[in-house]
Design a protein around this motif. Structure first.
Motif: not given
Length: 380
Positions: A9-18, A189-196, A198-199, A253-257
């Motif tokens: 199984r995938p270790v991380n099953p999160r393949f959402s596009s955002g 937005s941060w929540q896309k390619v970097l996985g940051g 949202a908002a 802080e999440d975006y900085l990480y």
């Protein structure tokens, strides 16, 4: 006869596009230094916000004379600020090849009521840029997140254009090498390619865009939340981290990480390589099975982040129901979450292949995709 399910199984099953998968090394511990309970206008808050801006500049290679601002309401907020503040000075061309681009058309034509030239392409295709008049202001998405397509490069945009280019670069920033000299306004937005988280949105302005802002006043009123000038001058504080409204310092802080992680994997070059490697896993799946294909037929315009697929098997009786059943079966097994096609897009799957996804997880997912397809064919 029951079809045997894979064992790995995938270790991380999160393949959402955002929102997209967090960086693989993420844990809540990395947020322990967030400036919680502190004013974002205190020295610590302003320092973190400025660090987010300048690290973004460093990784993406944004020119020193471009302004970078953190604005409210994600990419949508950034795009609304740009369109409502800049458009109307000259004729406009709106380019749309998926749902979000179509949304910008609605804003400009029905809300701003501008007599814009609208050029569209179907899902899986993009507008022919050779037909675009760049002496007009041109609004477009670089990556069609809901259709799995992207602009291959900025070559078709002339350097000596008279109009401004306004580019929604969500799902493209940090996954492609954006042509900054061809872009006057860029948002993401941060929540896309970097996985940051949202908002929050990023608004990047070229000197030409700043000049327009300081020399043009729209015919319509602008609410405070999207105002970029005061007294005919750019509000420079926005581009130093003095945000229009109160930002979440936890999200900052999440975006900085996420930015620190991006640097650790080789910056922009490393991020692109990771996304390309992930996409190649799906390319292999398509090459080896005749019942699935890319929504985008032309490899030159296929996205390396939001990869959209369609089922092509003649035995499928109802494409929409079949695709939803495959996605549900995979989610129920806990091996792939949120991979159904976007609600306005053709029936199929949408698998996020951005850099925060591990290639090994996609490799583990592929046998499950085959299993789910075969199981649903049998269940029809």
């Amino acid at each position: 006869m029951a079809i045997q399910a894979p064992t790995t199984r995938p270790v991380n099953p999160r393949f959402s596009s955002g929102p997209c998968a967090k960086p693989p090394t993420f844990s809540l511990d990395v947020l322990k230094d967030a400036a919680l309970g502190r004013s974002h206008r205190a020295a610590i808050g302003k320092s973190k916000l400025k660090d987010a801006i300048e690290t973004t500049r460093e990784i993406l290679g944004i020119p020193a004379d471009y302004r970078i601002g953190i604005v409210p309401a994600s990419d949508t907020g950034a795009m609304e600020m740009a369109m409502w503040s800049l458009l109307g000075e000259r004729p406009v061309e709106m380019l749309a090849w998926e749902s979000f681009g179509s949304g910008w058309v609605t804003d400009v034509v029905k809300q701003l009521k501008l007599d814009a030239e609208v050029k569209t392409a179907g899902y899986g295709e993009i507008v022919d840029f050779a037909t675009v008049d760049f002496d007009r202001d041109v609004v477009f998405t670089w990556n069609g997140t809901t259709s799995g397509v992207r602009l291959p490069n900025g070559n078709a945009i002339p350097a000596d254009r008279a109009g401004l280019t306004i580019c929604d670069a969500t799902s493209a920033a940090f996954a492609v090498d954006l042509a900054w000299d061809k872009l006057d306004v860029t948002t993401f937005s941060w929540q896309k390619v970097l996985g940051g988280e949202a908002a929050h949105g990023m608004l990047i302005l070229s000197p030409r865009a700043v000049e327009r802002l300081e020399n043009y006043t729209p015919a319509w009123p602008l609410p405070k939340i999207i105002r970029l000038t005061k007294g005919g001058k750019l509000i420079e504080g926005i581009f130093r981290g003095e945000t229009i409204n109160t930002p979440s310092m936890l999200a900052v802080e999440d975006y900085l990480y996420a930015l620190t992680w991006a640097k650790s994997v080789g910056g922009l070059t490393g991020m692109i390589a990771r996304a390309d490697a992930n996409t190649s896993v799906i390319e292999k799946l398509v090459a080896e099975h005749d019942w699935i294909d890319f929504l985008a037929a032309d490899p030159a315009i296929r996205s390396n982040t939001s990869v959209c697929l369609k089922f092509t098997d003649a035995r499928i009786k109802d494409g929409a129901s079949f695709a939803k059943a495959v996605a549900k079966r995979l989610a129920d097994e806990g091996v792939a979450f949120d991979i159904g096609a976007y609600r306005d897009a053709p029936a199929g799957l949408r698998i996020w292949c951005g850099a925060t996804v591990e290639t090994s997880d996609l490799e583990a997912l592929v046998p499950w995709l085959v299993w789910a397809f075969e199981a649903e064919i049998e269940a029809q």
